[in-house]
Motif scaffolding. Structure first.
Motif, PDB file in Angstrom:
ATOM      1  N   ILE A 135       1.085  -0.742   0.083  1.00 13.21           N
ATOM      2  CA  ILE A 135       0.054  -0.151  -0.023  1.00 13.21           C
ATOM      3  C   ILE A 135       0.722   1.262   0.036  1.00 13.21           C
ATOM      4  CG2 ILE A 135      -1.625   0.995   1.197  1.00 13.21           C
ATOM      5  CD1 ILE A 135      -2.303  -1.377   2.660  1.00 13.21           C
ATOM      6  N   GLN A 136       1.735   1.135   0.772  1.00 15.33           N
ATOM      7  CA  GLN A 136       2.905   2.557   0.815  1.00 15.33           C
ATOM      8  C   GLN A 136       4.078   2.823   0.007  1.00 15.33           C
ATOM      9  OE1 GLN A 136       4.748   2.208   4.734  1.00 15.33           O
ATOM     10  NE2 GLN A 136       1.968   2.536   5.519  1.00 15.33           N
ATOM     11  N   GLY A 137       4.418   1.507  -0.861  1.00 17.68           N
ATOM     12  CA  GLY A 137       4.879   1.237  -1.742  1.00 17.68           C
ATOM     13  C   GLY A 137       4.365   1.632  -3.435  1.00 17.68           C
ATOM     14  N   PRO A 138       5.869   2.281  -3.971  1.00 16.79           N
ATOM     15  CA  PRO A 138       4.640   2.256  -5.123  1.00 16.79           C
ATOM     16  C   PRO A 138       3.790   1.403  -6.024  1.00 16.79           C
ATOM     17  CG  PRO A 138       6.961   1.394  -5.649  1.00 16.79           C
ATOM     18  CD  PRO A 138       7.056   1.631  -4.634  1.00 16.79           C
ATOM     19  N   GLN A 139       2.763   1.724  -7.003  1.00 11.83           N
ATOM     20  CA  GLN A 139       2.155   0.818  -7.611  1.00 11.83           C
ATOM     21  C   GLN A 139       2.143   0.316  -8.812  1.00 11.83           C
ATOM     22  OE1 GLN A 139      -1.215   0.226  -5.738  1.00 11.83           O
ATOM     23  NE2 GLN A 139      -0.471   1.151  -4.059  1.00 11.83           N
ATOM     24  N   PRO A 140       1.830  -0.777  -9.530  1.00 12.86           N
ATOM     25  CA  PRO A 140       2.281  -1.455 -10.053  1.00 12.86           C
ATOM     26  C   PRO A 140       2.351  -0.515 -11.899  1.00 12.86           C
ATOM     27  CG  PRO A 140       1.140  -2.975  -9.238  1.00 12.86           C
ATOM     28  CD  PRO A 140       0.781  -1.703  -8.729  1.00 12.86           C
ATOM     29  N   VAL A 141       1.290  -0.235 -11.443  1.00 13.49           N
ATOM     30  CA  VAL A 141       1.079   0.953 -12.884  1.00 13.49           C
ATOM     31  C   VAL A 141       1.000   2.545 -12.142  1.00 13.49           C
ATOM     32  CG1 VAL A 141      -0.926   1.247 -14.438  1.00 13.49           C
ATOM     33  CG2 VAL A 141      -0.267  -0.786 -14.281  1.00 13.49           C
ATOM     34  N   PRO A 142       1.380   3.450 -12.636  1.00 14.77           N
ATOM     35  CA  PRO A 142       1.092   4.912 -12.115  1.00 14.77           C
ATOM     36  C   PRO A 142      -0.258   5.052 -12.644  1.00 14.77           C
ATOM     37  CG  PRO A 142       3.534   4.885 -13.357  1.00 14.77           C
ATOM     38  CD  PRO A 142       2.546   3.352 -13.738  1.00 14.77           C
ATOM     39  N   GLY A 143      -0.088   5.908 -11.247  1.00 18.97           N
ATOM     40  CA  GLY A 143      -2.092   7.047 -11.372  1.00 18.97           C
ATOM     41  C   GLY A 143      -3.009   6.049 -11.094  1.00 18.97           C
ATOM     42  N   GLU A 144      -2.922   4.703 -11.018  1.00 20.99           N
ATOM     43  CA  GLU A 144      -3.394   2.968 -10.954  1.00 20.99           C
ATOM     44  C   GLU A 144      -3.218   2.986  -9.166  1.00 20.99           C
ATOM     45  OE1 GLU A 144      -4.867   0.716 -13.967  1.00 20.99           O
ATOM     46  OE2 GLU A 144      -4.578   1.842 -15.134  1.00 20.99           O
ATOM     47  N   ILE A 145      -4.571   2.743  -8.163  1.00 20.28           N
ATOM     48  CA  ILE A 145      -4.377   1.918  -6.978  1.00 20.28           C
ATOM     49  C   ILE A 145      -4.558   1.157  -6.880  1.00 20.28           C
ATOM     50  CG2 ILE A 145      -4.558   2.155  -4.619  1.00 20.28           C
ATOM     51  CD1 ILE A 145      -5.188   5.358  -4.836  1.00 20.28           C
ATOM     52  N   LYS A 146      -3.690   0.149  -6.849  1.00 25.65           N
ATOM     53  CA  LYS A 146      -4.049  -1.257  -6.506  1.00 25.65           C
ATOM     54  C   LYS A 146      -4.728  -1.679  -5.783  1.00 25.65           C
ATOM     55  CE  LYS A 146      -2.635  -5.828  -8.446  1.00 25.65           C
ATOM     56  NZ  LYS A 146      -1.649  -6.926  -9.709  1.00 25.65           N
ATOM     57  N   TYR A 147      -3.550  -1.832  -4.606  1.00 26.59           N
ATOM     58  CA  TYR A 147      -3.876  -1.961  -3.225  1.00 26.59           C
ATOM     59  C   TYR A 147      -4.244  -0.825  -2.636  1.00 26.59           C
ATOM     60  CZ  TYR A 147      -0.154  -5.413  -5.250  1.00 26.59           C
ATOM     61  OH  TYR A 147       0.612  -6.863  -6.249  1.00 26.59           O
ATOM     62  N   ARG A 148      -5.087  -1.244  -1.639  1.00 26.35           N
ATOM     63  CA  ARG A 148      -6.045  -0.217  -1.855  1.00 26.35           C
ATOM     64  C   ARG A 148      -6.385  -0.065  -0.062  1.00 26.35           C
ATOM     65  NH1 ARG A 148      -9.069   3.061  -4.541  1.00 26.35           N
ATOM     66  NH2 ARG A 148      -9.170   2.132  -6.694  1.00 26.35           N
ATOM     67  N   THR A 149      -6.173  -1.806   0.626  1.00 26.06           N
ATOM     68  CA  THR A 149      -6.840  -1.741   2.612  1.00 26.06           C
ATOM     69  C   THR A 149      -5.943  -3.159   2.575  1.00 26.06           C
ATOM     70  OG1 THR A 149      -8.748  -2.618   1.529  1.00 26.06           O
ATOM     71  CG2 THR A 149      -9.296  -0.746   1.978  1.00 26.06           C
ATOM     72  N   CYS A 150      -5.837  -3.148   3.768  1.00 26.31           N
ATOM     73  CA  CYS A 150      -4.934  -3.723   3.879  1.00 26.31           C
ATOM     74  C   CYS A 150      -5.010  -5.519   4.014  1.00 26.31           C
ATOM     75  CB  CYS A 150      -5.343  -3.924   5.444  1.00 26.31           C
ATOM     76  SG  CYS A 150      -3.992  -5.831   6.741  1.00 26.31           S
TER      77      CYS A 150
END
Length: 269
Positions: free
Chosen positions: A205-220
């Motif tokens: 969640i706190q690291g870089p997301q796989p696709v910039p601008g898209e949030i893949k990992y949102r919650t625990c």
């Protein structure tokens, strides 16, 4: 022990081994960081933990003692009360440390050379400017941090004090020190093994997301389920070896310092 934390984070944020830039083993990770980023690459993100360390430990042990006093007034057994006090201390500690963790992980994930990396303060300003102070900004991953610290400290304090009281003390100071150190080492190791899925979710969640601008990992728990579904059960235990290497002996030392210092203060103050 910070280099082990950097290595742990690098393993936790990498997705699978098909990527040619993935680290193949613990040794490969150390060699690759040293080759590409230099010796200072192992110290990326070190300032946030340094700044957080004193207040974090103070909050952990102070609140543990306060929760323990409160729980002594309840019908809970002493053993259970110690674990619940540890849980409360861990949850309180997590609230204090999470913003520092967000900055630290974002810096540790950066594979640029140390000289090219922004400072901790510049990174914090960038996060605040982009996403603010909330759960999408400087406090993202808070639920995972609560889970990581809550579970760790519940087992850490509960196991240590319950087992220490169950095993007879030794009149020999050296043997008594080794007895406590061994129990602390086992306590830190078990706690690390149990809470690491929360740690993996936090890093994703706190690291870089796989696709910039898209949030893949949102919650625990959404992140845990996603990692399990896409990468398998053992992916939830990425970074376990460096985590144990850091928090096994580190946890033992911390408990011993706490016990001996608090004992000295009680005798002399």
């Amino acid at each position: 022990m910070h280099p082990l934390d950097v290595v742990k984070t690098r393993f936790q944020i990498q997705r699978g081994t098909s990527d040619p830039t993935s680290y193949k083993s613990l040794g490969d990770c150390f060699r690759t960081i040293f080759r590409n980023e230099g010796v200072f690459g192992f110290y990326k993100g070190i300032l946030p933990p340094i700044l957080a360390e004193t207040p974090k430990r103070a909050v952990k042990f102070f609140t543990f003692e306060q929760y323990k006093k409160l729980l002594n007034l309840t019908p809970l057994s002493p053993g259970v009360a110690l674990s619940v006090a540890g849980l409360g201390a861990g949850l309180t500690e997590a609230v204090v440390v999470n913003p520092f963790e967000v900055v630290k992980v974002s810096l540790q994930a950066n594979r640029d050379s140390f000289k090219e990396q922004p400072s901790s303060f510049a990174q914090a300003r960038r996060i605040i400017k982009s996403d603010g102070f909330g759960l999408r900004g400087l406090n993202k991953g808070l639920t995972s941090t609560l889970g990581r610290h809550g579970v760790f400290n519940m087992i850490y304090f509960g196991f240590y004090f319950n087992v220490k009281d169950a095993i007879p003390t030794s009149p020999d100071p050296t043997l008594e020190f080794l007895r406590k150190f061994t129990i602390g080492l086992v306590s830190g190791t078990i706690s690390s093994c149990v809470n690491i899925p929360f740690d993996v979710a936090k890093s994703r969640i706190q690291g870089p997301q796989p696709v910039p601008g898209e949030i893949k990992y949102r919650t625990c728990f959404q992140s845990m389920a996603l990692v399990y579904r896409e990468e398998g059960y053992f992916a939830l235990y990425k970074g376990l070896v460096p985590k144990i290497m850091r928090l096994g002996p580190g946890g033992a030392v911390m408990l011993l310092v706490y016990e001996y210092v608090s004992g000295w203060l009680q005798r002399n103050w």
